[in-house]
Structure formats: C-alpha cells, structure tokens
Design a protein around this motif. Sequence first.
Motif, PDB file in Angstrom:
ATOM      1  N   ILE B  17     -46.036  -7.447  47.618  1.00 56.97           N
ATOM      2  CA  ILE B  17     -44.674  -8.800  47.577  1.00 56.97           C
ATOM      3  C   ILE B  17     -42.943  -8.646  47.865  1.00 56.97           C
ATOM      4  O   ILE B  17     -41.844  -9.222  48.394  1.00 56.97           O
ATOM      5  N   ASN B  20     -42.803  -9.041  51.117  1.00 51.32           N
ATOM      6  CA  ASN B  20     -42.706 -10.503  51.631  1.00 51.32           C
ATOM      7  C   ASN B  20     -41.407 -11.178  50.699  1.00 51.32           C
ATOM      8  O   ASN B  20     -41.190 -11.955  51.732  1.00 51.32           O
ATOM      9  N   LEU B  21     -41.171 -11.409  49.666  1.00 49.85           N
ATOM     10  CA  LEU B  21     -39.677 -12.077  49.341  1.00 49.85           C
ATOM     11  C   LEU B  21     -38.469 -11.494  50.081  1.00 49.85           C
ATOM     12  O   LEU B  21     -37.730 -12.637  50.444  1.00 49.85           O
ATOM     13  N   LYS B  22     -38.076 -10.435  50.596  1.00 50.76           N
ATOM     14  CA  LYS B  22     -36.777 -10.407  51.502  1.00 50.76           C
ATOM     15  C   LYS B  22     -37.482 -10.772  52.712  1.00 50.76           C
ATOM     16  O   LYS B  22     -36.569 -10.900  53.563  1.00 50.76           O
ATOM     17  N   ASN B  23     -38.386 -11.303  52.794  1.00 49.60           N
ATOM     18  CA  ASN B  23     -38.781 -11.812  54.490  1.00 49.60           C
ATOM     19  C   ASN B  23     -38.831 -10.794  55.348  1.00 49.60           C
ATOM     20  O   ASN B  23     -38.059 -10.821  56.672  1.00 49.60           O
ATOM     21  N   LEU B  83     -33.956  -9.173  43.901  1.00 49.02           N
ATOM     22  CA  LEU B  83     -34.435  -9.227  43.325  1.00 49.02           C
ATOM     23  C   LEU B  83     -35.192  -8.267  41.978  1.00 49.02           C
ATOM     24  O   LEU B  83     -35.487  -8.227  41.070  1.00 49.02           O
ATOM     25  N   THR B 161     -36.878 -17.695  39.016  1.00 49.41           N
ATOM     26  CA  THR B 161     -36.758 -16.744  39.987  1.00 49.41           C
ATOM     27  C   THR B 161     -37.225 -15.239  40.423  1.00 49.41           C
ATOM     28  O   THR B 161     -37.559 -14.530  39.559  1.00 49.41           O
ATOM     29  N   PRO B 162     -38.225 -14.646  40.469  1.00 50.26           N
ATOM     30  CA  PRO B 162     -38.727 -13.467  40.812  1.00 50.26           C
ATOM     31  C   PRO B 162     -38.061 -12.565  41.325  1.00 50.26           C
ATOM     32  O   PRO B 162     -36.813 -12.196  41.988  1.00 50.26           O
ATOM     33  N   ILE B 167     -42.615  -9.281  40.038  1.00 48.80           N
ATOM     34  CA  ILE B 167     -43.768  -7.742  41.338  1.00 48.80           C
ATOM     35  C   ILE B 167     -45.048  -7.167  40.852  1.00 48.80           C
ATOM     36  O   ILE B 167     -45.611  -6.623  41.546  1.00 48.80           O
ATOM     37  N   ALA B 201     -44.880 -15.871  49.069  1.00 47.63           N
ATOM     38  CA  ALA B 201     -44.670 -14.368  49.049  1.00 47.63           C
ATOM     39  C   ALA B 201     -45.858 -13.707  48.041  1.00 47.63           C
ATOM     40  O   ALA B 201     -46.687 -12.717  48.691  1.00 47.63           O
TER      41      ALA B 201
END
Lengths: 214, 214
Positions: B17, B20-23, B83, B161-162, B167, B201
């Motif tokens: 996760i 993915n969130l950080k691309n 994050l 916001t995640p 996570i 994500a």
Amino acid sequence: MKLYSYFRSSASYRVRIALNLKNLPYEYLPVHLLRDGGEQFKPEYRELNHDAIVPTLVDGDHVITQSLAIIEYLEETHPEPPLLPSKPVDRAYVRSIVQQLACEIHPLNNLRVLKYLKRTVGVNDEVKDAWYRHWISSGFAALEEYLVADGRAGKLCFGDTPTIADICLVPQVFNANRFNVDMSPYPTIRRICEHANTLDAFARAEPGVQPDAE
Amino acid sequence: MKLYSYFRSSASYRVRIALNLKNLPYEYLPVHLLRDGGEQFKPEYRELNHDAIVPTLVDGDHVITQSLAIIEYLEETHPEPPLLPSKPVDRAYVRSIVQQLACEIHPLNNLRVLKYLKRTVGVNDEVKDAWYRHWISSGFAALEEYLVADGRAGKLCFGDTPTIADICLVPQVFNANRFNVDMSPYPTIRRICEHANTLDAFARAEPGVQPDAE
C-alpha cells in the motif's frame, strides 16, 4: 511532562530511558498493573489510554499512548541529543531492530497474553514459562545474527551512540534475565546491553530504582 | 526497488500500500510462507532477512527489513505524498494507532505463533481460532473507542488523507474478515476501511490481486 508508568513494564522502561537521554524531567505517576485487579483498568485511566496499558505520556494538553509513538514524538519535539542516526538508511536499520524487539518478541510476553494463556487456554506454569523463553530466544537468535552480519554495531546497536534500538533492547534483556533465559548464545546483545547499563540515562530508568519498585 | 512479499502476509500488504501511495514501481518477488516448509527459511532468503519473515525491501544496495521500518524509510526518502501528518502531536496520534495494530494485535496472530500454539502448546483448531479472534476483537474494541473519543478521524484515521494508520488498519481488517470476526461493534473501523479500499493504492495492494495469489 507526566509519565504513567509501572516499574516493571518494559514499554514504560523504554520511555524512561528516552526521557533521561533527552534530559527531560517528568513527573512519575505509578499505575500498578496487578493491584486491585490492575489499576490500568480503572475508568479514569482508561479515558487516557483506551488499551488499558502503560505507558501514557501527558505533555501539556497532549495525551500520547504507545511507547514507540511517544519516543518518536520526543525525538521530533526535542531533537537533541538525537536518538536516531541522520541517514535514512541508518534510521531504517535502527527502526528495524526496534520492530524486531517490539513486534517479534515483546507482544508475545505481555502480561495480558500470559494471563490469557493461563486462564483461557489453560496451560500450566511450565508451558507458560517455556512460551516466554521461546519468543525471547528465537528473537534474540535472529537479532544476534543481524547485528553481527550488518556490521553497524559498535559499543551499542548503532556505533557508540544510544539510539531507540538500545532503548528497546535493554528492557528486553532485563526481562530475559528475570526469566533466566540463557544469554550465552547472544554475546553481541549481552555486550551492548552491559555497555548501555553503564550509562546514567539507562541506569536511572531501571525498574529497581523507580518510585513504585517493590 | 524489489519487494519480497507473500500475498497474504499483512506486513507485506502494508508495504505494498505504501509503495502504491508513493507511486513507486517495484519488482514483486514472491516468498511462499507455506510451500516446502516455508521458502522464508531458505538460506539465501535468510541472508537478507535473519528473522525469516516477509517483507524485505531491496533499494539499490540497501536491504531493509520490518514493514514499519520500511515505510518510515520510504517516507523519509520519498516524502511526497506524505503518509504522516505534519505536526508532531498528530504524527504521534497516527503512530500510536500504528503500534496499537502492529504491537497489540498483529504479532499474536502471526503464522509462527499459531504454529507454536498448535504444535508445541498442543491446542486444537477451536482454541487456536478463538485465540486469533480474541486479539483482534479486544484490540479493535480499544481502537474503536480511541478513534471515536479522539475526534481526529475523518473518512480515514486522520482526516481524509491516507496515513500509515490506514496502511496498517486495512490488512488487519482483511484478516478479521478472513477469520469471520464480527465487525459490527466497530463501525468506525469498518467505515474507514471501506473508504480506504475504494482508493486505487489500497485496491492494487489487496492479497487477491498479487502475482502469487492463490
């Protein structure tokens, strides 16, 4: 600052070391985990700490729970002296040791887990004590290998300067000794811990010298 | 980057996760925790990860173990999108939730703990499953209270916001559902998790869509 603590709780012990290393004075508020069925279950304490565990740090209006969250908070609000290295990759090394101790060993030997094993699973003291020692021994075996193979350890887990890794290691070794775990297979861990305990900040945090020590 | 992962491991799921969130693109290297007695015990893997657990992140020359150490490393080396919140007191809140999940619940239900319970303590499947559900239920009860009382939760654990809290929460709820834990007493946890799973994500990190899914 105020710290709700129990002298023998290793999570409290971690925060006491961190506060001492940062030279932060604090008021010690004892929470007896066994007396009256456990003072941590009293409603007034559970309002501060819903998990009914120690420690809890009160900093002005802020109530912070979970020892590692507290220590990272202290690191961010009082950066000197630092308890983490400066490079991200070294910080990751230190945090990895922290989690090896705080996730792979410590939670399995918590008071409430031992209680559940005895009362609900119904094991006897021999099985309970073997359980306790098993998670320390298997965790320390892996950590000893890691410390030796990695090469970043010096007098302490990362070079010669105290970090959160040492802060978590010392209370875990204290527990190991209390339960007569054979420490001879872990010379690096033993050596680091012995050195840490010569430092004033660690010595002043020891369970035996706390106001609620028995 | 390379990630040694097992589709069903919640610690691996957390790191997927975060990546993915950080691309951040990464190569997925499956480690089957059950096949051949566990691929994590093979010498070549144990050289990377002495604890013989997943995940392990390899970033160039750096080998990083322990999911939370990996995620804090990603946060420091790839700060956008963050994050963690910006204020220390809010970061402490997020890290407290993280530790409530990663220390109070997850370690008790690890594969090796369940194995030890069955093989060494000698409990039957009924006792083992009750153990599993007990730590999720007691941990979620405390966390639900915390999230409601604190007031910082929005659509997610901290506002909308995640963060690392979400996570860690989502894989733990995934496990709860897998073991048929009654989630009705935890409406906030359920709501947060449902929202998180609508995000790409999170969805792309789900066990069922990994290359090694069964």
